[in-house]
Design a protein around this motif. Structure first.
Motif, PDB file in Angstrom:
ATOM      1  N   TYR A  17       0.831  -1.202   0.000  1.00 29.02           N
ATOM      2  CA  TYR A  17       0.000   0.000   0.000  1.00 29.02           C
ATOM      3  C   TYR A  17       0.869   1.258   0.000  1.00 29.02           C
ATOM      4  N   GLN A  18       1.912   1.269   0.808  1.00 28.75           N
ATOM      5  CA  GLN A  18       2.807   2.427   0.868  1.00 28.75           C
ATOM      6  C   GLN A  18       3.497   2.657  -0.473  1.00 28.75           C
ATOM      7  N   GLN A  38       0.826   3.954  -2.961  1.00 29.01           N
ATOM      8  CA  GLN A  38       0.490   5.332  -2.616  1.00 29.01           C
ATOM      9  C   GLN A  38       1.594   6.296  -3.059  1.00 29.01           C
ATOM     10  N   GLN A  84       0.899   9.113  -5.986  1.00 25.90           N
ATOM     11  CA  GLN A  84       1.017  10.522  -5.616  1.00 25.90           C
ATOM     12  C   GLN A  84       2.193  11.182  -6.330  1.00 25.90           C
ATOM     13  N   SER A  87      -4.521  12.975  -2.940  1.00 26.68           N
ATOM     14  CA  SER A  87      -4.025  12.905  -1.568  1.00 26.68           C
ATOM     15  C   SER A  87      -5.165  12.717  -0.573  1.00 26.68           C
ATOM     16  N   PHE A 127      -6.476   9.163  -0.785  1.00 27.99           N
ATOM     17  CA  PHE A 127      -5.611   8.214  -0.077  1.00 27.99           C
ATOM     18  C   PHE A 127      -5.756   8.355   1.435  1.00 27.99           C
ATOM     19  N   THR A 148      -6.795   5.324   3.692  1.00 35.96           N
ATOM     20  CA  THR A 148      -5.959   4.931   4.828  1.00 35.96           C
ATOM     21  C   THR A 148      -6.798   4.775   6.092  1.00 35.96           C
TER      22      THR A 148
END
Length: 200
Positions: A34-35, A38, A42, A55, A58, A62
């Protein structure tokens, strides 16, 4: 004041991590993926209005996944069976989580503007709001009030406990960051155990 054994909670958290190693490993893999996604998305959109909207999206996603994560960890702490699919199984809490997170963020930000220490104090007192939403089905404002009540007269103990967890994760980061894959779940479970202790 409710006394609690700080090191004992961490040891208990470690035992739960070992006992549920497969599920914890899946959660950590999901977290890392996921990180990465993301960061890539972005980075692709760069800056501007569209980037701001991405943003925000997300941030909401999150919070949505955080709800599932909290639910899973609560089940593990309570000795119940949990599944990775529960990460996205509780949309009913999302609006309250968003509302409470916004209020929490504003309160803590104002506290930090007032010479930092008030911000730390408020963050410690209100940090369990998400647990009360997921665990007790509390409303946004009620969850903040419940966290405030639970931490009453225990701020110093909670603060020291958080410092220990920060030190633990610094050690995890030193070990080529790989240690964080262990210290992060241990820390999260330890905080959940603390929540159970304070809310009992």
């Amino acid at each position: 004041m409710k006394q609690f054994d700080k090191i004992g909670l961490i040891k208990h958290a470690w035992e739960l991590v070992k006992k549920n190693a497969k599920l914890i490993a899946l959660l950590m893999v999901a977290f890392v993926v996921y990180q990465i996604v993301q960061g890539f998305v972005q980075g692709f959109f760069g800056e501007g209005l569209l980037a701001a909207l991405v943003s925000i999206a997300f941030t909401v996603l999150t919070l949505f996944l955080e709800i599932g994560f909290i639910k899973i960890i609560l089940k593990l702490v309570d000795g119940q069976k949990a599944e990775i699919t529960e990460l996205w199984a509780y949309p009913q809490y999302l609006l309250r989580m968003i509302g409470a997170s916004i209020v929490y963020g504003i309160i803590v930000m104002v506290g930090f503007i007032l010479l930092v220490i008030p911000g730390i104090y408020l963050a410690l007192r209100l940090q369990f709001y998400s647990y009360y939403i997921v665990d007790k089905n509390a409303g946004a404002m009620d969850s903040l009030r419940m966290s405030w009540k639970a931490t009453d007269k225990n701020v110093i103990n909670v603060f020291l406990f958080m410092l220990i967890l920060i030190a633990l994760n610094i050690l995890g980061a030193i070990v080529l960051l790989v240690g964080l894959l262990v210290t992060i779940p241990v820390s999260f479970i330890a905080v959940t155990l603390l929540y159970r202790k304070l809310s009992a």
